[in-house]
Design a protein around this motif. Structure first.
Motif, PDB file in Angstrom:
ATOM      1  N   ASP A 196     139.872 -28.809 -35.742  1.00 57.24           N
ATOM      2  CA  ASP A 196     138.815 -27.872 -35.380  1.00 57.24           C
ATOM      3  C   ASP A 196     137.686 -27.950 -36.409  1.00 57.24           C
ATOM      4  O   ASP A 196     137.932 -28.153 -37.610  1.00 57.24           O
ATOM      5  N   GLU A 197     136.464 -27.786 -35.957  1.00 56.38           N
ATOM      6  CA  GLU A 197     135.301 -27.977 -36.825  1.00 56.38           C
ATOM      7  C   GLU A 197     135.307 -27.054 -38.033  1.00 56.38           C
ATOM      8  O   GLU A 197     134.952 -27.452 -39.143  1.00 56.38           O
ATOM      9  N   ASP A 198     135.739 -25.834 -37.862  1.00 55.07           N
ATOM     10  CA  ASP A 198     135.698 -24.856 -38.958  1.00 55.07           C
ATOM     11  C   ASP A 198     137.064 -24.622 -39.579  1.00 55.07           C
ATOM     12  O   ASP A 198     137.336 -23.556 -40.117  1.00 55.07           O
ATOM     13  N   VAL A 199     137.949 -25.622 -39.518  1.00 60.32           N
ATOM     14  CA  VAL A 199     139.315 -25.426 -39.990  1.00 60.32           C
ATOM     15  C   VAL A 199     139.379 -25.119 -41.484  1.00 60.32           C
ATOM     16  O   VAL A 199     140.247 -24.377 -41.944  1.00 60.32           O
ATOM     17  N   PHE A 200     138.434 -25.667 -42.303  1.00 56.29           N
ATOM     18  CA  PHE A 200     138.462 -25.452 -43.753  1.00 56.29           C
ATOM     19  C   PHE A 200     137.379 -24.475 -44.226  1.00 56.29           C
ATOM     20  O   PHE A 200     137.266 -24.243 -45.437  1.00 56.29           O
ATOM     21  N   ARG A 201     136.657 -23.911 -43.316  1.00 57.88           N
ATOM     22  CA  ARG A 201     135.535 -23.066 -43.701  1.00 57.88           C
ATOM     23  C   ARG A 201     135.980 -21.789 -44.394  1.00 57.88           C
ATOM     24  O   ARG A 201     135.272 -21.258 -45.255  1.00 57.88           O
ATOM     25  N   SER A 202     137.141 -21.286 -44.081  1.00 57.41           N
ATOM     26  CA  SER A 202     137.605 -20.008 -44.634  1.00 57.41           C
ATOM     27  C   SER A 202     138.417 -20.176 -45.917  1.00 57.41           C
ATOM     28  O   SER A 202     139.155 -19.255 -46.305  1.00 57.41           O
ATOM     29  N   LEU A 203     138.296 -21.342 -46.580  1.00 57.52           N
ATOM     30  CA  LEU A 203     139.079 -21.595 -47.804  1.00 57.52           C
ATOM     31  C   LEU A 203     138.118 -21.671 -48.989  1.00 57.52           C
ATOM     32  O   LEU A 203     137.651 -22.755 -49.351  1.00 57.52           O
ATOM     33  N   PRO A 204     137.868 -20.549 -49.646  1.00 59.96           N
ATOM     34  CA  PRO A 204     136.841 -20.531 -50.694  1.00 59.96           C
ATOM     35  C   PRO A 204     137.240 -21.257 -51.967  1.00 59.96           C
ATOM     36  O   PRO A 204     136.373 -21.592 -52.777  1.00 59.96           O
ATOM     37  N   GLN A 205     138.558 -21.511 -52.162  1.00 56.60           N
ATOM     38  CA  GLN A 205     138.996 -22.146 -53.405  1.00 56.60           C
ATOM     39  C   GLN A 205     139.569 -23.545 -53.195  1.00 56.60           C
ATOM     40  O   GLN A 205     140.165 -24.111 -54.120  1.00 56.60           O
ATOM     41  N   LEU A 206     139.393 -24.111 -52.032  1.00 58.80           N
ATOM     42  CA  LEU A 206     139.946 -25.450 -51.766  1.00 58.80           C
ATOM     43  C   LEU A 206     139.269 -26.489 -52.660  1.00 58.80           C
ATOM     44  O   LEU A 206     138.049 -26.635 -52.654  1.00 58.80           O
ATOM     45  N   GLN A 207     140.082 -27.236 -53.402  1.00 60.07           N
ATOM     46  CA  GLN A 207     139.565 -28.256 -54.315  1.00 60.07           C
ATOM     47  C   GLN A 207     140.005 -29.669 -53.946  1.00 60.07           C
ATOM     48  O   GLN A 207     139.269 -30.633 -54.193  1.00 60.07           O
ATOM     49  N   GLU A 208     141.213 -29.805 -53.398  1.00 60.83           N
ATOM     50  CA  GLU A 208     141.734 -31.132 -53.056  1.00 60.83           C
ATOM     51  C   GLU A 208     142.119 -31.172 -51.585  1.00 60.83           C
ATOM     52  O   GLU A 208     142.900 -30.336 -51.112  1.00 60.83           O
ATOM     53  N   GLU A 221     133.651 -29.945 -41.122  1.00 57.87           N
ATOM     54  CA  GLU A 221     132.854 -29.404 -42.223  1.00 57.87           C
ATOM     55  C   GLU A 221     133.749 -29.089 -43.415  1.00 57.87           C
ATOM     56  O   GLU A 221     134.836 -28.528 -43.266  1.00 57.87           O
ATOM     57  N   LEU A 222     133.285 -29.448 -44.601  1.00 61.91           N
ATOM     58  CA  LEU A 222     134.068 -29.242 -45.821  1.00 61.91           C
ATOM     59  C   LEU A 222     133.493 -28.090 -46.637  1.00 61.91           C
ATOM     60  O   LEU A 222     132.270 -27.890 -46.676  1.00 61.91           O
ATOM     61  N   PRO A 223     134.354 -27.339 -47.340  1.00 67.22           N
ATOM     62  CA  PRO A 223     133.854 -26.245 -48.177  1.00 67.22           C
ATOM     63  C   PRO A 223     133.179 -26.779 -49.436  1.00 67.22           C
ATOM     64  O   PRO A 223     133.502 -27.865 -49.928  1.00 67.22           O
ATOM     65  N   ALA A 224     132.264 -26.015 -49.966  1.00 65.45           N
ATOM     66  CA  ALA A 224     131.497 -26.457 -51.138  1.00 65.45           C
ATOM     67  C   ALA A 224     132.340 -26.554 -52.396  1.00 65.45           C
ATOM     68  O   ALA A 224     131.915 -27.177 -53.375  1.00 65.45           O
ATOM     69  N   SER A 225     133.529 -25.963 -52.397  1.00 69.23           N
ATOM     70  CA  SER A 225     134.370 -25.948 -53.602  1.00 69.23           C
ATOM     71  C   SER A 225     135.180 -27.228 -53.782  1.00 69.23           C
ATOM     72  O   SER A 225     135.809 -27.423 -54.837  1.00 69.23           O
ATOM     73  N   VAL A 226     135.206 -28.116 -52.806  1.00 68.47           N
ATOM     74  CA  VAL A 226     136.096 -29.264 -52.850  1.00 68.47           C
ATOM     75  C   VAL A 226     135.666 -30.250 -53.946  1.00 68.47           C
ATOM     76  O   VAL A 226     134.477 -30.517 -54.137  1.00 68.47           O
ATOM     77  N   ARG A 227     136.655 -30.781 -54.667  1.00 66.05           N
ATOM     78  CA  ARG A 227     136.411 -31.738 -55.748  1.00 66.05           C
ATOM     79  C   ARG A 227     136.911 -33.142 -55.398  1.00 66.05           C
ATOM     80  O   ARG A 227     136.369 -34.133 -55.876  1.00 66.05           O
ATOM     81  N   ARG A 228     137.950 -33.217 -54.582  1.00 69.53           N
ATOM     82  CA  ARG A 228     138.540 -34.527 -54.244  1.00 69.53           C
ATOM     83  C   ARG A 228     138.810 -34.569 -52.740  1.00 69.53           C
ATOM     84  O   ARG A 228     139.470 -33.684 -52.191  1.00 69.53           O
ATOM     85  N   VAL A 229     138.302 -35.620 -52.110  1.00 71.30           N
ATOM     86  CA  VAL A 229     138.506 -35.837 -50.678  1.00 71.30           C
ATOM     87  C   VAL A 229     139.059 -37.246 -50.493  1.00 71.30           C
ATOM     88  O   VAL A 229     138.433 -38.228 -50.921  1.00 71.30           O
ATOM     89  N   ASP A 230     140.237 -37.333 -49.870  1.00 70.59           N
ATOM     90  CA  ASP A 230     140.889 -38.631 -49.664  1.00 70.59           C
ATOM     91  C   ASP A 230     141.093 -38.824 -48.162  1.00 70.59           C
ATOM     92  O   ASP A 230     141.924 -38.159 -47.537  1.00 70.59           O
ATOM     93  N   LEU A 231     140.337 -39.771 -47.603  1.00 68.89           N
ATOM     94  CA  LEU A 231     140.404 -40.071 -46.170  1.00 68.89           C
ATOM     95  C   LEU A 231     140.739 -41.547 -45.934  1.00 68.89           C
ATOM     96  O   LEU A 231     140.357 -42.126 -44.917  1.00 68.89           O
ATOM     97  N   ARG A 232     141.441 -42.157 -46.846  1.00 64.65           N
ATOM     98  CA  ARG A 232     141.803 -43.564 -46.705  1.00 64.65           C
ATOM     99  C   ARG A 232     142.707 -43.782 -45.489  1.00 64.65           C
ATOM    100  O   ARG A 232     143.539 -42.945 -45.143  1.00 64.65           O
ATOM    101  N   GLY A 233     142.544 -44.951 -44.863  1.00 69.13           N
ATOM    102  CA  GLY A 233     143.466 -45.352 -43.809  1.00 69.13           C
ATOM    103  C   GLY A 233     143.358 -44.549 -42.531  1.00 69.13           C
ATOM    104  O   GLY A 233     144.375 -44.324 -41.864  1.00 69.13           O
ATOM    105  N   ASN A 234     142.154 -44.140 -42.177  1.00 67.31           N
ATOM    106  CA  ASN A 234     141.924 -43.470 -40.899  1.00 67.31           C
ATOM    107  C   ASN A 234     141.088 -44.383 -39.987  1.00 67.31           C
ATOM    108  O   ASN A 234     141.033 -45.602 -40.195  1.00 67.31           O
ATOM    109  N   ARG A 235     140.428 -43.785 -39.010  1.00 70.22           N
ATOM    110  CA  ARG A 235     139.567 -44.540 -38.097  1.00 70.22           C
ATOM    111  C   ARG A 235     138.149 -43.968 -38.108  1.00 70.22           C
ATOM    112  O   ARG A 235     137.463 -43.967 -37.080  1.00 70.22           O
TER     113      ARG A 235
END
Length: 334
Positions: A196-208, A221-235
């Motif tokens: 879902d598009e807003d699945v991570f929107r309600s996580l104010p402290q998500l970092q990884e 959409e990703l929250p502004a608090s994120v520090r590490r995003v790993d999307l290897r091996g997708n399409r």
């Protein structure tokens, strides 16, 4: 002859009347007087003489005794047990009965709905609390390799959630609701093809956020608090990433996008970025504004130290103006 009979009679009287108690004793316990009597010196020649030896009274017919003993010693015949008919099974026989098959009903769908915290975390639709289905330890919930097909309800104090190597296909916007302390999510090795598009929107402290080795073609959409995003091996395709989707992520330091289907680098990139891995995609060109600012020749990007472009149909020697602001050259084809 008469004298001989008289002597024999006196001898018998002496034996049977004077020494009569010794007859009942065992043969080996003869008295001293018995040793002087020798039966070999006497002869019982007539039937009358033998009859005189019967001192116990009337004669006894031993044939009658044999007949009575024979009758008395034979056990009465046992009553015959009637044998069961040939068509009747034995008593221990248990007949196997084949029951008619019950009509098969489709299994009820598993629903993982929040039903209250409880002692072991919120109840799941699998009939047990999350912290019995998974392992809950100091705010971290480990559900690795548990056969999950959906995200289970998590305790409200969850800080890190690990559900690697399951069968999750879709992530809903209600899966992480009310988890204000959640700082890390790792869903590596599932079969996630949509979120879902807003699945991570309600996580104010998500970092990884780790979503490696799934089937994603688009990134929510990703929250502004994120520090590490790993999307290897997708399409992932370039059209599946929001324009300027990483621009406002001022905390982002590590971005792993290797082994996807990207045609170009998603720009602009935040100044905080330190590591950018894009190997094994379909990137064919770079622009002056990919890493630098073409209108500012004095601009330096000090944080971006690790850029991987190898495995792309790209010759970085042809795009020298794209990385003049970098302290280290990208790794890629030359």
């Amino acid at each position: 002859m008469a004298l001989q009979s008289l002597v024999f009679t006196l001898a018998l009287a002496h034996i049977f009347f004077i020494h009569r108690p010794s007859l009942g004793a065992p043969q080996g316990d003869l008295g001293p007087d018995d040793g002087g009597f020798d039966l070999e010196n006497y002869s019982l020649s007539s039937e009358t003489e033998w009859e005189d030896l019967n001192i116990y009274g009337e004669s006894y017919d031993y044939n009658d005794l044999d007949q009575e003993m024979e009758v008395g010693t034979v056990a009465p015949p046992e009553p015959e047990t009637p044998s069961p008919p040939d068509n009747e099974p034995p008593a221990e026989y248990e007949e196997e009965v084949t029951l008619p098959p019950h009509p098969s009903l489709p299994p009820a769908p598993v629903t993982l709905d929040f039903k209250g915290p409880g002692l072991f975390g919120p109840e799941t639709g699998l009939g047990m609390p999350t912290c019995l289905l998974c392992v809950c330890l100091s705010g971290s919930v480990y559900c690795d390799d548990s056969g999950l097909e959906q995200i289970p309800p998590l305790p409200k104090d969850t800080t890190h959630f690990y559900a690697r190597f399951n069968n999750i296909r879709h992530v809903k916007n209600t899966d992480f609701i009310n988890l204000n302390k959640l700082r890390g999510i790792d869903l590596t090795g599932n079969q996630i093809s949509g979120m879902d598009e807003d699945v991570f929107r309600s996580l104010p402290q998500l970092q990884e956020l780790v979503l490696a080795d799934n089937n994603l073609q688009a990134l929510p959409e990703l929250p502004a608090s994120v520090r590490r995003v790993d999307l290897r091996g997708n399409r992932l395709i370039s059209g599946g990433i929001h324009p300027e989707g990483f621009k406002d992520l001022s905390q982002l330091e590590f971005l792993y996008l290797s082994n996807n289907k990207l045609d170009y680098i998603p720009v602009p990139l935040p100044e905080s970025l330190r590591v950018l891995h894009l190997q094994n995609n379909n990137i064919q060109s770079l622009h002056d504004d990919t890493f630098c600012k073409h209108h500012d020749r004095n601009y330096i990007r000090p944080n971006l130290e690790d850029i991987r472009l190898d495995g792309n149909p790209l010759d970085i020697n042809l795009f020298a103006s794209a990385y003049v602001c970098l302290l280290r050259l990208p790794v890629g084809g030359h």
